[in-house]
Design a protein around this motif. Structure first.
Motif, short mmCIF file in Angstrom:
data_model
loop_
_atom_site.label_atom_id
_atom_site.label_comp_id
_atom_site.label_asym_id
_atom_site.label_seq_id
_atom_site.Cartn_x
_atom_site.Cartn_y
_atom_site.Cartn_z
N SER A 436 0.81 -1.21 0.00
CA SER A 436 0.00 0.00 0.00
C SER A 436 0.85 1.27 0.00
CB SER A 436 -0.93 0.00 1.22
OG SER A 436 -0.20 -0.19 2.41
N SER A 437 2.10 1.17 0.47
CA SER A 437 2.94 2.35 0.53
C SER A 437 3.30 2.87 -0.85
CB SER A 437 4.24 2.03 1.29
OG SER A 437 4.96 0.99 0.65
N LYS A 441 -3.01 7.49 -2.05
CA LYS A 441 -4.13 7.28 -1.12
C LYS A 441 -5.47 7.17 -1.84
CE LYS A 441 -2.17 7.80 3.07
NZ LYS A 441 -2.30 6.84 4.18
N ASP A 442 -5.63 7.93 -2.94
CA ASP A 442 -6.91 7.90 -3.63
C ASP A 442 -7.11 6.62 -4.43
OD1 ASP A 442 -5.07 8.40 -5.62
OD2 ASP A 442 -6.23 9.97 -6.59
N ARG A 443 -6.12 5.73 -4.39
CA ARG A 443 -6.22 4.44 -5.08
C ARG A 443 -6.27 3.27 -4.11
NH1 ARG A 443 -6.94 5.03 -10.81
NH2 ARG A 443 -6.39 7.22 -11.18
N GLN A 500 -4.11 3.55 -15.93
CA GLN A 500 -4.34 4.40 -14.77
C GLN A 500 -4.04 5.86 -15.09
OE1 GLN A 500 -3.57 3.18 -10.50
NE2 GLN A 500 -1.77 4.47 -10.83
N ASP A 501 -2.96 6.11 -15.83
CA ASP A 501 -2.59 7.49 -16.19
C ASP A 501 -3.63 8.13 -17.11
OD1 ASP A 501 -0.36 7.31 -14.65
OD2 ASP A 501 1.05 7.05 -16.31
N ARG A 502 -4.40 7.31 -17.79
CA ARG A 502 -5.47 7.84 -18.63
C ARG A 502 -6.71 8.20 -17.83
NH1 ARG A 502 -4.87 3.38 -23.58
NH2 ARG A 502 -2.94 4.27 -24.48
N GLY A 503 -6.63 8.02 -16.52
CA GLY A 503 -7.72 8.44 -15.65
C GLY A 503 -8.65 7.33 -15.21
N HIS A 504 -8.33 6.09 -15.55
CA HIS A 504 -9.20 4.96 -15.20
C HIS A 504 -8.86 4.42 -13.81
CE1 HIS A 504 -10.58 5.16 -19.26
NE2 HIS A 504 -9.42 4.77 -19.77
N ARG A 505 -9.86 3.80 -13.18
CA ARG A 505 -9.66 3.12 -11.90
C ARG A 505 -9.19 1.70 -12.22
NH1 ARG A 505 -9.40 6.31 -7.68
NH2 ARG A 505 -10.44 4.83 -6.27
N ALA A 550 -7.85 -1.55 0.48
CA ALA A 550 -6.64 -1.64 1.30
C ALA A 550 -6.83 -0.97 2.66
CB ALA A 550 -5.46 -1.02 0.57
N VAL A 551 -7.83 -0.12 2.79
CA VAL A 551 -8.10 0.55 4.07
C VAL A 551 -8.75 -0.42 5.05
CG1 VAL A 551 -9.30 2.46 5.18
CG2 VAL A 551 -8.33 2.76 2.89
N ALA A 552 -9.78 -1.10 4.59
CA ALA A 552 -10.49 -2.06 5.45
C ALA A 552 -9.85 -3.44 5.42
CB ALA A 552 -11.95 -2.16 5.01
N GLY A 553 -8.90 -3.66 4.50
CA GLY A 553 -8.24 -4.96 4.39
C GLY A 553 -9.14 -6.02 3.79
N ARG A 554 -9.89 -5.65 2.72
CA ARG A 554 -10.84 -6.59 2.13
C ARG A 554 -10.56 -6.78 0.64
NH1 ARG A 554 -12.98 -9.97 5.07
NH2 ARG A 554 -14.78 -10.16 3.70
N LEU A 555 -10.84 -7.99 0.16
CA LEU A 555 -10.75 -8.33 -1.25
C LEU A 555 -11.96 -9.19 -1.59
CD1 LEU A 555 -9.11 -8.27 -3.90
CD2 LEU A 555 -7.96 -10.34 -3.13
N GLU A 556 -12.93 -8.58 -2.29
CA GLU A 556 -14.22 -9.23 -2.45
C GLU A 556 -14.72 -9.17 -3.89
OE1 GLU A 556 -16.25 -8.15 1.82
OE2 GLU A 556 -15.95 -6.51 0.40
#
Length: 606
Positions: A436-437, A441-443, A500-505, A550-556
């Motif tokens: 995560s480092s 943060k916005d990702r 990602q650089d093109r603005g996609h999530r 990555a904040v809540a520690g979930r992969l769903e």
């Protein structure tokens, strides 16, 4: 300063979990210990074979049997920049041993392969298993029982963990790890990354890409980014297996040579024949392992060590888990910004204060165990020094107390982040880790439709064909240890970075590896159980909505529960991984390997 209550509690949990296996391990190494050289009990023919090629003075000492004999286990080869400097080390070590009234012999070599050379190639499927081969090779080197202590020459990704596992199988022998150091700084890492992405988009040709890479990797020494190789080196110092301050001194310098001589003499001083007997099996204990994890988290180190540290600890009878790492990550601050977590390289980190300042800060905050054994003969507080050359020779001065560059290295009172650089994810897809480092943060939370691939080549083809557009979670599966040896998948990063650089999530979910070079794209890696072992990642279909948090520690996977439960896992034809480039020789490893969260190793805690 004593450790905090939370650090103490996590350590105590590991101690209790490991009590039976650790006791068995310590009993074994105690039985193997002898106060006089084991070679003195060898048959005359055996011993004669052991010193036949030595010079007259070394032969006389080995014949008499009283002086210590030091094993050199080396990963030298002259193709790989990190290991090429070791060519000179055996002669330096032998000379230093003679000055101390002892002898040293190259006991054996271990393989050292480079993930940088094998990226995207079939040879990468041997990489993870090479760690266990290295452990076996180190054991073969030491099996002659000619030695009273050992020095280990290794740097990169699987080499140091493999050497540790091998050394711990001879845990009654003292061991000092001697680094080669990083190459001097070349092309800036962010510029190199930019050119890689331009090449992925077809905007620059191969010649420009090769020139950028050659300017980055340009001389002897470790690659300067903070990947697995340099994470290895950090670990060896913070775990007390290097001499203090020695980790990031450049190769082929007078200072580096003097450190190598000093390390040799320390190895002899802590041999059973001396007065400071310090076997590696006692140095590497539960507190030392926790210190290693803390260092990894505080520096945002390689995610490979979420696998390697478990295997290394197991070799000493210690049960380390991802849960332990997750608990530590929640309380360990991120104190460094080194590429890929920032623009600086390890030379800049060293200049800013390096390991001495890092250890000082973590000790001062009660986040490291000070009361550990080290090869230096002190607790970890003895590592608050750095080596310097003076007219009278090598000296250790107090390490700096203030960072020379707060954009690279900070104290615990002003960290870059309040939590560690690595997080553990759980959910209905399985368990995974994320660096995560390295991610803005916005990702840290990505929710997007899945696009499923069974190789990184499939993804690259889809990208080049213009089939990847919009928000996407790329799922690259059948890349785990049982499937194909768990190769690193760094050829995924340039195309995903472009999206990602093109603005996609954009995010990646894979049961393969991305290692310490994991970049700015959120990547849930080491997913376990893996697809080839019946893991739920094999149930994901194109278009399923995946949530990586990555904040809540979930992969769903956001699919109706009844539908998800009724789905069958996909299969893949893995026969193409069975042969070529030596892969057929490693098929027994695939059948015996355990899960990523168990160390992805053929060895077991016993």
């Amino acid at each position: 300063m004593p450790v905090t209550e939370k650090i103490a509690a996590i350590t105590d949990k590991i101690v209790k979990r490991s009590s039976a296996s650790r006791r068995r391990y310590l009993d074994r190494i105690e039985k193997a210990r002898e106060n006089t050289p084991r070679r003195a009990r060898l048959g005359c023919a055996n011993l004669a074979h052991g010193f036949a090629a030595c010079g007259p003075s070394d032969k006389a000492m080995l014949r008499e049997g009283a002086a210590a004999n030091l094993a050199i286990v080396t990963a030298y080869n002259d193709m790989l920049s990190a290991h090429q400097p070791f060519e000179r080390f055996p002669e330096i070590i032998r000379a230093a041993a003679r000055e101390a009234g002892a002898t040293a012999q190259v006991a054996g070599g271990v393989p050292a392969m480079c993930d940088g050379v094998t990226q995207g190639e079939a040879g990468m499927e041997l990489s993870m298993f090479s760690r266990d081969v290295i452990a076996l090779s180190a054991a073969v080197a030491l099996s002659h029982q000619m030695f009273d202590a050992a020095v280990y020459l290794g740097v990169c990704d699987k080499i140091v963990p493999g050497l540790i596992i091998g050394a711990l199988s001879f845990g009654h022998l003292p061991a000092v790890f001697i680094p080669a150091g990083p190459m001097t700084s070349g092309l800036a890492n962010d510029e190199k990354s930019k050119i890689r992405q331009l090449h992925a988009e077809g905007k620059v040709g191969r010649a420009a890409l090769l020139e950028a890479e050659a300017q980055s990797y340009h001389g002897p020494g470790t690659c300067t980014f903070y990947g697995t190789a340099n994470s290895n080196q950090m670990l060896m110092e913070i775990m007390g297996l290097h001499l203090p301050g020695s980790t990031f001194v450049n190769p082929n310098t007078a200072l580096r040579d003097e450190i190598t001589r000093a390390a040799t003499k320390r190895a002899l001083a802590i041999a059973a024949t001396g007065n400071e007997y310090t076997p590696i099996g006692q140095v590497v204990d539960e507190k030392t392992v926790v210190n290693g994890v803390v260092g990894l988290l505080a520096t945002g180190g390689s995610t490979n060590h979420t696998i390697h540290l478990i295997a290394m600890a197991a070799a000493a009878g210690i049960h380390l888990t991802w849960e332990d790492m997750a608990e530590l990550s929640a309380i360990i601050p991120l104190l460094t910004r080194i590429y890929p977590n920032g623009k600086a390289d390890v030379n800049h980190f060293h200049a800013a204060g390096g390991m001495g300042l890092l250890i000082r800060e973590l000790l001062g905050a009660g986040l490291l165990h000070q009361d550990v054994k080290t090869v230096w003969g002190t607790g970890l507080d003895g590592y608050l020094v750095e080596p310097q050359l003076r007219e009278e020779g090598l000296a250790w001065n107090a390490a700096v107390k203030v960072s020379g560059d707060r954009a690279i290295l900070r104290g615990c009172d002003e960290p870059f982040d309040r939590t560690g650089g690595i997080a553990v994810l759980d959910g209905d897809i399985g368990r995974a880790v994320i660096k995560s480092s390295a991610v803005p943060k916005d990702r840290h939370v990505i929710e997007a439709p899945a696009r499923v691939f069974h190789s990184q080549e499939e993804l690259q083809k889809a990208f080049k064909a213009g089939e990847l557009a919009g928000d996407v979670v790329a799922v690259v599966r059948f890349q785990g240890p049982k499937a194909n040896g768990m190769p690193e998948l760094h050829k995924l990063m340039p195309p995903l970075g472009v999206l990602q650089d093109r603005g996609h999530r954009v995010a990646l979910v894979t049961d393969g590896r991305m290692s310490g070079a994991s970049g700015k794209v959120p990547a849930a890696i080491h997913v376990t159980p893996e697809a080839a072992d019946g893991g739920a990642i094999a149930k994901i279909c194109n278009g399923d909505t995946i949530r990586l948090d990555a904040v809540a520690g979930r992969l769903e996977v956001l699919v109706d529960a009844a539908e998800w439960a009724s789905r069958s896992a996909a299969t893949a034809d893995l026969s193409g991984n069975d042969h070529g480039v030596g892969r057929e020789l490693f098929m027994p490893f695939r059948s015996q390997v355990n899960r990523a969260d168990e160390g992805a190793t053929i060895f077991r805690v016993n």
